[in-house]
Design a protein around this motif. Structure first.
Motif, PDB file in Angstrom:
ATOM      1  N   GLN A 166       0.892  -1.243   0.003  1.00  0.00           N
ATOM      2  CA  GLN A 166      -0.082  -0.038  -0.149  1.00  0.00           C
ATOM      3  C   GLN A 166       0.736   1.194  -0.050  1.00  0.00           C
ATOM      4  OE1 GLN A 166      -2.451  -0.610   3.546  1.00  0.00           O
ATOM      5  NE2 GLN A 166      -4.069  -1.722   2.285  1.00  0.00           N
ATOM      6  N   SER A 167       1.909   1.089   0.661  1.00  0.00           N
ATOM      7  CA  SER A 167       3.108   2.229   0.678  1.00  0.00           C
ATOM      8  C   SER A 167       3.468   2.658  -0.649  1.00  0.00           C
ATOM      9  CB  SER A 167       3.954   2.090   1.897  1.00  0.00           C
ATOM     10  OG  SER A 167       4.858   3.094   1.901  1.00  0.00           O
ATOM     11  N   THR A 217       0.987   4.198  -2.707  1.00  0.00           N
ATOM     12  CA  THR A 217       0.740   5.502  -2.153  1.00  0.00           C
ATOM     13  C   THR A 217       1.960   6.487  -3.046  1.00  0.00           C
ATOM     14  OG1 THR A 217      -0.273   4.944  -0.319  1.00  0.00           O
ATOM     15  CG2 THR A 217       0.577   7.096  -0.477  1.00  0.00           C
ATOM     16  N   LYS A 218       3.156   6.039  -2.976  1.00  0.00           N
ATOM     17  CA  LYS A 218       4.150   6.754  -3.649  1.00  0.00           C
ATOM     18  C   LYS A 218       4.027   7.004  -5.008  1.00  0.00           C
ATOM     19  CE  LYS A 218       7.578   5.311  -0.219  1.00  0.00           C
ATOM     20  NZ  LYS A 218       8.871   4.127  -0.056  1.00  0.00           N
ATOM     21  N   ALA A 230       1.122   7.229  -6.615  1.00  0.00           N
ATOM     22  CA  ALA A 230      -0.003   8.190  -6.594  1.00  0.00           C
ATOM     23  C   ALA A 230       0.639   9.494  -6.457  1.00  0.00           C
ATOM     24  CB  ALA A 230      -1.301   7.952  -6.057  1.00  0.00           C
ATOM     25  N   LYS A 231       1.407   9.627  -5.533  1.00  0.00           N
ATOM     26  CA  LYS A 231       1.978  10.793  -5.113  1.00  0.00           C
ATOM     27  C   LYS A 231       3.117  11.599  -6.140  1.00  0.00           C
ATOM     28  CE  LYS A 231       1.812  10.559   0.109  1.00  0.00           C
ATOM     29  NZ  LYS A 231       2.801  10.514   1.113  1.00  0.00           N
TER      30      LYS A 231
END
Length: 130
Positions: free
Chosen positions: A83-84, A87-88, A90-91
């Motif tokens: 998940q992390s 998220t990276k 997407a960022k």
């Protein structure tokens, strides 16, 4: 004709002991199997138990007590790492075709699943021709 009941309105919750017993967590009001990383449609013990027995008990019933807890916690770390990584992505606002970003994600997953192969993966070139 009787009124059709809605399962969502029954406010079912995952019981804490099911986490380790069946390797599941609650996600979006559904049980999420940590082994296959897929949802189990109805948040009922019978459904979760049937999924575990038919899909996983042959390979995972050998884990008991503290070994079972350790395996569950390792799966949770893997999920959080995945998940992390996403998220990276997407960022960064980059497409999934970005080779270096994909390489970072693969290495993060490998660190959780097969640490012995991480150094080999780090040497792989992600140069994309196009």
């Amino acid at each position: 004709m009787g009124k059709k009941r809605k399962i969502d309105s029954e406010c079912r919750k995952l019981k804490d002991q099911w986490n380790i017993q069946y390797f599941v967590i609650e996600s979006s009001n559904k049980a999420l199997c940590l082994i296959y990383n897929e949802s189990i449609a109805v948040l009922k013990e019978n459904n979760i138990k049937r999924h575990y027995k038919t899909e996983h008990s042959q390979n995972y019933s050998k884990y008991t007590g503290s070994l079972q807890t350790e395996k569950f916690e390792a799966m949770m770390r893997g999920l959080k790492s995945q998940q992390s990584s996403l998220t990276k992505v997407a960022k960064r606002g980059k497409p999934f075709t970005d080779g270096e970003m994909i390489k970072e994600c693969i290495i993060a997953v490998a660190e959780e699943m097969g640490p012995e192969k991480v150094n080999l993966l780090k040497t792989v070139s992600m140069w994309l021709e196009g």
